[in-house]
Structure formats: C-alpha cells, structure tokens
Design an enzyme around this catalytic site. Structure first.
Site, PDB file in Angstrom:
ATOM      1  N   ASP A   1       0.843  -1.181   0.000  1.00  0.00           N
ATOM      2  CA  ASP A   1       0.000   0.000   0.000  1.00  0.00           C
ATOM      3  C   ASP A   1       0.891   1.248   0.000  1.00  0.00           C
ATOM      4  O   ASP A   1       1.883   1.319   0.734  1.00  0.00           O
ATOM      5  CB  ASP A   1      -0.885  -0.034   1.246  1.00  0.00           C
TER       6      ASP A   1
ATOM      7  N   GLU B   1       1.421   0.033  -4.963  1.00  0.00           N
ATOM      8  CA  GLU B   1       0.946   1.321  -5.467  1.00  0.00           C
ATOM      9  C   GLU B   1       2.134   2.271  -5.601  1.00  0.00           C
ATOM     10  O   GLU B   1       2.714   2.676  -4.592  1.00  0.00           O
ATOM     11  CB  GLU B   1      -0.070   1.925  -4.501  1.00  0.00           C
TER      12      GLU B   1
END
Length: 696
Positions: free
Chosen positions: A408, A437
């Site tokens: 993340d 990400e």
C-alpha cells in the site's frame, strides 16, 4: 502534564550537545548557570555554554557542549534549583545514531522454551526497561539489563507458555507501557502480548506449481471480512480466517461460493487486504465497527477480529495459517496486502514507545512527514526501521506461508528497502511476487529515491498498479469520466498502448493491469454515472469488455472480488469504513451472472493455455503482437505464438455503438463472439460494444 505550567525542558540534540529551554514566565527565562546531575552518582557538573537568540516567544534557549552516557538518568538544574529530566529522544534524528546503535541480531522479542524464556527489546534512547509478566493472575516485574547497541534483555526461568507480558520503557523520567514489536501473539485490542511455543505452530507446506514467469499470475483481490460476511455466502465462520477453509459452501441457489468458487474460477493468486492487527475495529465487539484495515496498530500479529477468539494466542497464528493452507491446497498462492507506509497512531504504537522519534520520517523542521495523508510516514531509510520491515516480511513468509506482497502507498517507501524485501522473498521462494501502489506521495524523501511508477526502471523486479491502463480503459476516478470501454473512442490509440504496455516499464511483468480494486467505485457503479443514458445490458457489455482487456492484455491481470459478477457498493467510492451492508460480497448476485463468470473462465483458460497473451519479454511482444486502430473506434489486437492451442489470434475490442465489418484471412475461426456473429465469405461483422476472438 499541564504544558502551560512547564518551566524548563532539556533535550540532548547531539551526542555532545544539550539544549535547555527556560520559560520566560520564570525569571524572564534567565539563569546565570546550569548543571548536569547524574542521578546514579549524584555528580553535579557545571555546564558551559550560551543563551541563543530565539524566535520562541515562550522559552529562552540555551546550548551546552557536554558529554554523557546513554542509558543513564540525568537532570538539568538551574541557578534557582529548578530541575527537569534530560530527554534523549531527539538523538534518534542524528545522522550518527544508526552507526552507533544499529543492531543486526535476529533475537529480538520473546523466545520460549519450557525451561526459560528470553526477552530482548531494542530501546537505545531509554534509561531503563522493566519486563512485566502476568501469569495465573499474578504480576511479576523484571528489570532488564542494558547491553550493546541499546538492547535490553532479561531471562526468566520457568514455563511461561501463554503468559502475558509487556514492557515498561523509561524516557525522561517517565515509564510508559509498550508492547513488544516482535511478539508473535497478543490479547484482544493489543492490551498485552502472549508467549507462545513456536514448535506448536509449524507451517504445513503444500507443493505449488512454480510461477515460471510473473505474467503467468492472475491476481484476485478480496477482504477476509467481505468475502464471507453476507448471509448469501453459505459460510459459517463469517468474517473470519476460517471461512476460507470451508469446502462445499453455496449460494441460496446451490452454486459454489468461497473456497470452491475460487478453485474453479481459474485465478492463480488470492490477494488478501490487510490481515495484520489494525486499530479501528474493536476485536471484542467486531460487528460494531468496520474497517478495511489500512490503519495498522501492529505489524507482527494477526488481526483479532478475524480470529474465533482474539484472546487465544495460538488461534491468532493457527487460524491464519489454516486459511493460507486451505488456499494452497487448491493450488492458489496468497499475496498479503501490507501497509508499511504509516501507522494508525504515532504515539500509541510500540515502535514510537520503544524508540521515540526514530521510526517515523521527519521534515527538516522536525515535524512529522505526512505523505500518507494519515498523519505520519514510516522512516524506511532508518536502518532499524528497514530491518524491522524485512524481519516482519520474513515472518509472514516463513510462519504463515505468504507467497507475495502488495504494498500500500509504496511510493512512500525507499527503493533500497523494496529491493531488499524482493530479494529476501525470492531467496526463500523463487516464485515470490512483490508489487504495489507507485503513486508519487509528497513524503520527506528525495523523489528519485521513492518507489514510484515514474522510477520503475530503478526497481525492475517490482510491479506497479498501472493507472494509465485503468484511466485509459475505464476512465479516471471521477465518476463522470469515461474511458475507451465506456465509450470515449477518442482514446482508441491510448487503449492500444495500454493493452500492449510497451515502453512504460523496464519489464512487462511490472505492469499490474486493473480497472477496479477495493479503492474507489466499482466499475458497475461508475458506469451508472458515466453512462447513465444507457440501459443495463449495454453497461454490462462494456463491463465484459473491460474484464476481457484486463485478462488478455500484456502484463499481469488483477481482478477485484465480485468484479466478475458486477459488484456494486451502492454508488459509494471510498467504503473503507462503510460497514458490511455496503462492503460484504453478495454471492447471490453471482447467480444472476453465471454467463459472465463462464466468460471470465473462458478468458482465463485462453490466457493460461496460450503464451502469446502473457509474454514476459518486450522483444517477444514487439515481434509477435500488433495492434491496429480500425475506423478510429475499434481495436484489432493480433497475436502470434509458436506453441499453444493455436498459432495466431485476432481479438477485436469494439467500444463504439457502430457495427464494423472486417476482412478475415483464410484459416481463422470464431472462438468467441459476444453477439454470436460468424465469418461469411471471409468477412466478419463486429457489432457495437462487442468482443470477438478469432483463432488460426
């Protein structure tokens, strides 16, 4: 403490410098002399230094050069006898700190045997640590001994299995309760840690087919809670790890759900949203609050609301293991979504309590960096922070059997840390995957060191969520925005680029191709806004086109759970705390879309059995794949291979409303035509909003 009543405070700001702050409401902030008092020896040392010109309207600042010993307790004394403790916490921000206190041992935490348990905690800035053990309702206190590199240790005789413990860490005269960052289990809501015998939780291994190329992977994202929580799931252990272990579950109509459904869908990897301990769900009352889990409270133990009994130290481990074992038994690898970019609360977590100011990134003025927009960023370039992340990643892999990580907000993490995580994972398992990400977040780290999609050439073995693919084919996160498949045929050329993913990455295996994930609205909900004027069946045709593009494009396909049966969250976008009614997977909806699920199974079969849809090399793509723009609105995607079910394929994606006739070479047959068309006299009509696969 009432901060307005503080008259003096003192910090060691370097290993030979102390700063004293004297309130201007106290003798106008003026003192003729200051002393450093060693509370162990009562030695009083007169300090030499100067008052500084300060912009602080409340305190007069003084600077003194002085030597002191770490681990000792000191007070500053002024000319009038006023005292305050010397605070060492700001030393964590000195460049020399890592050189002096980096500890490379692998023995932090509690290590149990029946005869004794050893405890070690890294707390170099503290002036004392006490171990508190709670067993059979009795409390026991053990002062810990300070050793090299600021590691405190204690050895306690006797059988401490299932005893609870925590540390009392002393900073600037005050003891604070801290959990063990390396503990293996905890009680509900992180109140205490629990001592367990690791010999009782061995990892069961299942032989998994090697992942020869990363592009062989097909990733399916789900949440432990969302997966089984609905009354339509047919699963007994709703919202728990154990739901994934239940075979033969079904919908109200008798169609498979859960583990059986995942087995037959054809995906290769199950990506689980965070399963480490997170903050905003009460583990004793899990139905009262909902959260996805991107608010980590601890990285070292599992989330208690997913366990049948969050106060059982062994179940914390075993039930997560059983979930992963069940998925492995069906040939499915497991990717864990990890949140090593921030923590829920800086002040309440074990890392800050054991070593203040160290584990969280700071701006030049000393304030917390906030690229995560959650109030803090982990300081991943700090050596012990990096080591901690590596140690935890290794634990999840070796104790629980994780097969990969999805990071993340990976753009907050530095590239060196990510490379080490990837190398460590692959050293244990050559099929290990790391991706995340790569958004460029405004964290206090040089841009060229961030693990962003723009810097992907510097981390060639790490994958990135491809937002160009998403925005081009689906439209941006603005609900009204259209992409190629929602009807914006001005994006046809960009859509061709997205499908082949040429030149965007160092390696094609870095491209995680998706149009929907847990973040933002589902594609179904987005089309209710962006394509409000179209009927339901037309929207579903567009959604099938998106699924086909995700699965058949070059790179790694990523599917959000329920996307294959048009999952809806009632039009809401960021549903991280919206509750089960919005987030729980409605398995009965699957019964209404059996044709679409069979379509997805066909596409997955096509990809798995024909390497041209999953080339792992750009040269192979350039040599064997070609895209053409047909009449400025339709994509012709031509593929060649030397082995597989067929030698040549032509795939047509027509996102326009127009029917388009194409010439077809000798030898091609129709494998799939969403509108049931056929080749007649070497011609084929591709209807509007249509998907066609030809093979030769």
């Amino acid at each position: 403490m009432e901060k307005t009543a503080v008259r003096m405070k003192a910090y060691a700001v370097n290993f030979n410098e102390v700063r004293v702050y004297l309130s201007k409401n106290y003798y106008n902030g003026i003192s003729s002399k200051f002393y450093l008092k060693n509370l162990e020896t009562d030695e009083l040392l007169l300090l030499s230094g100067d008052a500084l010109e300060s912009t602080n309207s409340d305190f007069q600042e003084y600077a003194f050069h002085v030597t002191f010993k770490m681990g000792r307790v000191y007070k500053i004394v002024d000319a009038y006898g006023l005292t305050c403790f010397l605070d060492f916490s700001k030393l964590a921000m000195c460049k020399e700190f890592d050189e002096l206190y980096f500890y490379d041992g692998n023995d932090l935490g509690s290590h149990y045997t029946k005869e004794k348990t050893t405890f070690k905690v890294w707390a170099p800035l503290s002036t004392g640590v006490i171990l508190k053990i709670v067993k059979n309702g009795q409390d026991y206190l053990y002062p810990m001994e300070r050793g090299l590199k600021g590691v405190y240790s204690a050895e306690v005789e006797g059988d401490l299995e299932l005893a609870h413990y925590f540390y009392l860490v002393k900073h600037a005269g005050n003891y604070d309760i801290a959990m063990d960052p390396y503990a293996y289990a905890s009680s509900s809501n992180g109140r205490t840690n629990i001592i367990v015998d690791l010999q009782k939780v061995p990892l069961k291994k299942y032989p998994l087919q090697p992942l020869v190329h990363k592009t062989d992977a097909i990733i399916y994202e789900t949440s432990v809670r969302d997966f089984s929580m609905s009354s339509t799931s047919g699963m007994k252990n709703k919202g728990k790890f154990l739901a994934f272990t239940e075979p033969h579950t079904s919908t109200d109509s008798g169609n498979p759900t859960g583990l059986d459904y995942l087995s037959c869908l054809g995906v290769t990897h199950i990506q689980l949203m965070p399963i480490n301990d997170f903050a905003t769900v009460d583990e004793k009352n899990p139905l009262e609050l909902y959260n996805w889990g991107y608010d980590p409270a601890a990285y070292n133990v599992t989330e208690g609301s997913y366990v049948s009994n969050p106060d059982d130290g062994y179940k914390r481990i075993l039930e997560a293991q059983q979930m992963i074992e069940a998925l492995h038994s069906r040939g499915l690898r497991v990717v864990l979504d990890v949140v090593y970019n921030h923590m829920h609360d800086v002040n309440m977590n074990a890392l800050e309590k054991t070593v203040p100011h160290y584990f969280f990134r700071r701006n030049n003025d000393g304030s917390l960096s906030n690229g995560s927009w959650c109030g803090n960023d982990l300081n991943t370039t700090a050596k012990m922070c990096r080591k901690y992340i590596l140690d935890m990643c290794k634990r999840w892999q070796t104790l629980y059997g994780i097969d990969g990580y999805r990071f993340d907000l990976m753009g907050i993490i530095d590239q060196e840390t990510m490379k080490l995580i990837d190398a460590q994972g692959k050293a244990l398992d050559s099929s290990f995957m790391v991706y995340g990400e790569g958004w460029n977040m405004m964290t206090a780290l040089a841009e060229n060191k961030r693990t962003t999609i723009q810097n992907n050439h510097q981390t060639p073995h790490i994958g990135f969520f491809n937002d160009f693919f998403r925005d081009t084919l689906r439209g941006t996160n603005q609900m009204e925005s259209k992409g190629y498949f929602s009807g914006d045929t001005y994006k046809t050329n960009d859509a061709m680029k997205a499908i082949c993913n040429l030149d965007m990455f160092e390696n094609i295996s870095q491209s995680i191709n998706y149009v929907e994930c847990h973040d933002n609205a589902t594609c179904y909900d987005k089309l209710q806004i962006s394509n409000y004027d179209e009927d339901e069946e037309t929207k579903k045709k567009r959604l099938r086109l998106m699924l086909a593009a995700v699965i058949l494009s070059q790179g790694i396909p990523f599917i959000h759970s329920g996307q294959e049966f048009f999952r809806t969250k009632g039009g809401q976008s960021n549903t991280y705390n919206a509750g089960d009614q919005v987030n729980a997977l409605d398995w009965n909806r699957k019964d209404c879309e059996i044709d679409t699920i069979q379509f997805v199974q066909f596409l997955i079969h096509l990809r798995k059995n024909n390497p041209c849809f999953r080339y792992d090399d750009y040269d192979m793509i350039r040599e064997n794949i070609k895209t053409e723009n047909i009449e400025h609105r339709m994509i012709q995607y031509s593929l060649h291979q030397d082995e597989g079910e067929h030698q040549d394929f032509i795939v047509y994606f027509n996102a326009s409303l127009d029917s388009i006739e194409v010439d077809v070479e000798e030898g091609y047959t129709v494998l799939c035509h969403s509108e049931k068309g056929n080749i007649v006299n070497h011609k084929l009509t591709v209807n509007g909003i249509c998907f066609v696969v030809l093979a030769r």
